[in-house]
Scaffold this motif. Sequence first.
Motif, short mmCIF file in Angstrom:
data_model
loop_
_atom_site.label_atom_id
_atom_site.label_comp_id
_atom_site.label_asym_id
_atom_site.label_seq_id
_atom_site.Cartn_x
_atom_site.Cartn_y
_atom_site.Cartn_z
N ARG A 1 32.00 -53.29 -9.35
CA ARG A 1 31.25 -52.05 -9.19
C ARG A 1 31.16 -51.28 -10.50
N LEU A 2 32.24 -51.28 -11.26
CA LEU A 2 32.21 -50.64 -12.58
C LEU A 2 31.21 -51.33 -13.50
N ALA A 3 31.17 -52.66 -13.44
CA ALA A 3 30.22 -53.43 -14.25
C ALA A 3 28.79 -53.08 -13.86
N LYS A 4 28.53 -52.90 -12.56
CA LYS A 4 27.20 -52.54 -12.08
C LYS A 4 26.82 -51.14 -12.56
N LEU A 5 27.78 -50.21 -12.49
CA LEU A 5 27.52 -48.85 -12.97
C LEU A 5 27.22 -48.84 -14.46
N ARG B 1 23.41 -36.24 -5.66
CA ARG B 1 24.01 -36.71 -4.40
C ARG B 1 25.31 -35.96 -4.07
N ARG B 2 25.46 -34.79 -4.70
CA ARG B 2 26.69 -34.04 -4.53
C ARG B 2 26.97 -33.74 -3.06
N HIS B 3 25.92 -33.50 -2.30
CA HIS B 3 26.09 -33.17 -0.89
C HIS B 3 26.70 -34.32 -0.10
N GLU B 4 26.53 -35.54 -0.63
CA GLU B 4 27.08 -36.70 0.07
C GLU B 4 28.59 -36.81 -0.09
N LEU B 5 29.12 -36.17 -1.15
CA LEU B 5 30.55 -36.30 -1.43
C LEU B 5 31.39 -35.71 -0.30
N ASP B 6 30.91 -34.58 0.28
CA ASP B 6 31.67 -33.98 1.39
C ASP B 6 31.77 -34.95 2.55
N ASP B 7 30.65 -35.64 2.85
CA ASP B 7 30.67 -36.63 3.93
C ASP B 7 31.61 -37.77 3.59
N LEU C 1 29.68 -43.99 -5.50
CA LEU C 1 29.60 -42.55 -5.75
C LEU C 1 30.99 -41.96 -5.96
N TYR C 2 31.96 -42.45 -5.23
CA TYR C 2 33.33 -41.95 -5.35
C TYR C 2 33.91 -42.27 -6.72
#
Length: 204
Positions: free
Chosen positions: A51-55, A85-91, A13-14
């Motif tokens: 991870r980039l390949a998976k995305l 999932r924007r709310h997860e970014l703060d966490d 996500l990051y």
Amino acid sequence: MTPPVFAHGSLRLYLLALLEERPRHGYELIQALSERFGGTYSPSAGTIYPRLAKLEEEGLVTKTSDGRKSIYEITDAGRAELDARRHELDDIENDVTDSVRRLAQDVRQNVDDAMRSLRAELASAAREAKRSATSVRSETINLHADSNRAVHEADVVLNEFRQQLRTELRRQASRGRVAPATVDLLRARLAEVRAEVLGTFAER
């Protein structure tokens, strides 16, 4: 053992959040993460590229070639997942802050340990240098004492020689047996002895 910097799924996500800012190639993503962590954490290529390949495989990012580099760009599907999932970014940001604090503390601890070790080594070296200096001073003092004793003994020898030779010269002079050649011989032999003695100083 140091806990992982990112929880499971958080790095994915990051990366999407970083690519939302602008397209980047892999090295720029690694650099951006290193900057976010103040240099205390820098992910390896083996962590980022899979991870980039998976995305890319999931259609969340696209990859285009720019010479020898691959540029990654977020897709509409990637933005949709990011929005959901924007709310997860703060966490995640809070976790990153905690991780940076933890890593910085580990770095400080390692530096403190290294400094303590260095101070201990310096103290040991100082003690050894002091012992060596004391030993050298002791040897120097002993050499000076030996030299002073030798000078005293030399004085005794010279006085005995002078006294004995003077006594014999006077006795022989009373019989008329001391010729000028005797003085020349004495002068020459004493010069030879003096040169030999001085020569021993040069050898030390």
